[in-house]
Scaffold this active site. Structure first.
Site, PDB file in Angstrom:
ATOM      1  N   LYS A 132       0.841  -1.198   0.000  1.00  0.00           N
ATOM      2  CA  LYS A 132       0.000   0.000   0.000  1.00  0.00           C
ATOM      3  C   LYS A 132       0.883   1.258   0.000  1.00  0.00           C
ATOM      4  O   LYS A 132       0.656   2.205  -0.762  1.00  0.00           O
ATOM      5  CB  LYS A 132      -0.871  -0.031   1.265  1.00  0.00           C
TER       6      LYS A 132
ATOM      7  N   ALA B 168     -36.204   2.680   0.286  1.00  0.00           N
ATOM      8  CA  ALA B 168     -36.395   1.232   0.424  1.00  0.00           C
ATOM      9  C   ALA B 168     -35.619   0.502  -0.667  1.00  0.00           C
ATOM     10  O   ALA B 168     -35.357   1.043  -1.731  1.00  0.00           O
ATOM     11  CB  ALA B 168     -37.874   0.906   0.319  1.00  0.00           C
TER      12      ALA B 168
ATOM     13  N   CYS C  39     -19.578  -0.828   7.124  1.00  0.00           N
ATOM     14  CA  CYS C  39     -19.870  -0.122   8.377  1.00  0.00           C
ATOM     15  C   CYS C  39     -21.192  -0.529   9.019  1.00  0.00           C
ATOM     16  O   CYS C  39     -21.190  -1.075  10.115  1.00  0.00           O
ATOM     17  CB  CYS C  39     -19.841   1.382   8.119  1.00  0.00           C
TER      18      CYS C  39
END
Ligand code: UGA
Length: 409
Positions: free
Chosen positions: A42, A247, A255
């Protein structure tokens, strides 16, 4: 970059969504940033100027501030920082949440005898800052993050609130100063309140989504009912608000599913089980099954049918598939014997799912075209194809579709 400000050198530990966005945003405010992550690949990628995540505007912000951003896998680099944010991940575990990366980050700071103010941005259960103090002697600030993937930079620059929990007033003042540029209201409180504000917020959002999804189930059974109209009518009441009343297939991502499970386990161990959160999780767990059952009830078995799924990411404007409902849908439909081909505007590979290069290729010769992720660009597709259009995110005009969430069949 902002002229004429007191600049700081800020350390960021953990360069995932929260860490990297925080690094880019604070660099853009003129601060010098040193980002540390234990993943050398990374770091290498970030040093070569490439972002490690897809987030609208992030590449540009990183490039614009390249001279103020240093990335390293060495904690020693943090010794020169004026303040440090801990942004490491807090994954799921059987106990609810695994805090090993948080504790290990603080252990590294302890070994280095870092004396500068430290804030936890990672989502952690109430009592974590206290445990850190017990384990390492480091008294830290709790500064939870409320950004959403897909709009992370905007959310970080324009938060609705800044929450800062802690005991040491001088440390708190440092973090107040860092976020002063946002002009957001600041809640200064205890570590525990700050930690719980984050979980209570995400849980409430999850409850809102599951609530409207239950109303959608009811609408499906009542002639002339449409959940979008019901949600619109509810949302005009400012006490309810229209947000998070869309909906669909339910909430996914790294999360809301994880945080609702973690706070539920935590509340259970504390002896005050959050039953509404429990119900929200159960409603959410049933969304994909409910959708597929409804499709089969309307059109017969999916076995041997060709199904195009539009969207694989857990929501629009991200390439994140963690706990993606659309991905879960693909697997469920495949398990019923159908052939699934998916298309996503940014994801060109997804584990275990065949991905088409274009929406047209995905839709071609399919029996069903299912919208699984709420990508805005799907609104403009030409759906004049033989396949039946099933809108599981309520993105299209209801007249255009054969079956839609929360609309009577
Ligand atoms: C969520 C919170 O919204 C952020 O405030 C928080 O900082 C973040 O979690 C976090 O804890 O790091 P995020 O997971 O990026 O952000 O995405 P959301 O926009 O909350 O969407 C979550 C899921 O709910 C998506 O699958 C989305 O499709 C679904 N959703 C959202 C609905 O089904 N209906 C809605 O009305 C809204």
């Amino acid at each position: 970059m902002v002229e004429g400000k007191d600049l700081m050198k800020i350390g960021i530990v953990g360069l995932g969504y929260v860490g990297l966005v925080t690094a880019a945003v604070l660099a853009d405010q003129g601060n010098e940033i040193v980002g540390v992550d234990t993943d050398p690949e990374k770091i290498e990628k970030l040093r070569s100027g490439k972002s490690v995540i897809f987030e609208p505007g992030l590449d540009e912000l990183l490039s614009a501030n390249v001279e103020r951003l240093e990335f390293s896998s060495s904690y020693e680099k943090l010794l020169s920082a004026d303040a440090i944010f801990i942004c490491v991940s807090t994954p799921d575990s059987t106990a609810g949440i695994d805090l090993k990366y948080v504790f290990s980050a603080f252990e590294s700071l302890r070994k280095l005898k870092v004396r500068k103010p430290v804030a936890i941005k990672s989502t952690v259960i109430p009592g974590t800052a206290g445990s850190v103090l017990e384990r390492t002697g480091i008294g830290c600030v709790s500064n939870p993050e409320f950004l959403r993937e897909g709009t992370a930079i905007h959310d970080s620059v324009h938060p609705e609130r800044v929450v800062i929990g802690g005991i040491d007033k001088e440390n708190i003042a440092v973090f107040r100063e860092i976020w002063k540029f946002t002009s957001a209201p600041v809640i200064e409180t205890t570590n525990e309140n700050a930690e719980l504000i984050k979980y209570a917020s995400n849980s409430f959002l999850a409850v809102k989504i599951s609530f409207i999804n239950e109303i959608a189930n009811l609408c499906e059974l009542i002639p002339e009912c449409d959940v979008n109209i019901v949600a619109e009518g509810m949302g005009l009441d400012p006490r309810i608000s229209p947000l998070f009343l869309r909906a669909g297939l339910g909430f996914g991502g790294s999360c809301l599913p994880k945080d609702t499970r973690a706070i539920l386990k935590f509340s259970d161990t504390m002896g005050a089980k959050l039953q509404i959160v429990d119900a929200a999780i159960r409603v959410n767990n049933d969304r994909v099954h409910h959708a597929v059952e409804r499709i089969e009830k309307m059109y017969g078995s999916l076995g041997d049918r060709k199904v195009c799924i539009l969207g694989i990411a857990f929501k629009d404007d991200t390439d994140d598939v963690r706990y993606s409902k659309s991905w879960e849908l693909a697997k469920e439909i495949e398990s019923r014997g159908a052939r699934v081909r998916a298309y996503d505007p940014v994801l060109h590979h997804a584990s275990g799912v065949e991905v088409a290069k274009s929406p047209e290729e995905c839709m071609k010769n399919s029996d069903f075209i299912i919208i699984g992720t709420e990508w805005n660009e799907f609104r403009n597709l030409n759906f004049e194809t033989p396949g039946k259009v099933i809108d599981l995110r309520r993105l299209l005009d209801v007249e255009l579709v054969d079956l839609a969430v929360g609309k009577h069949d």
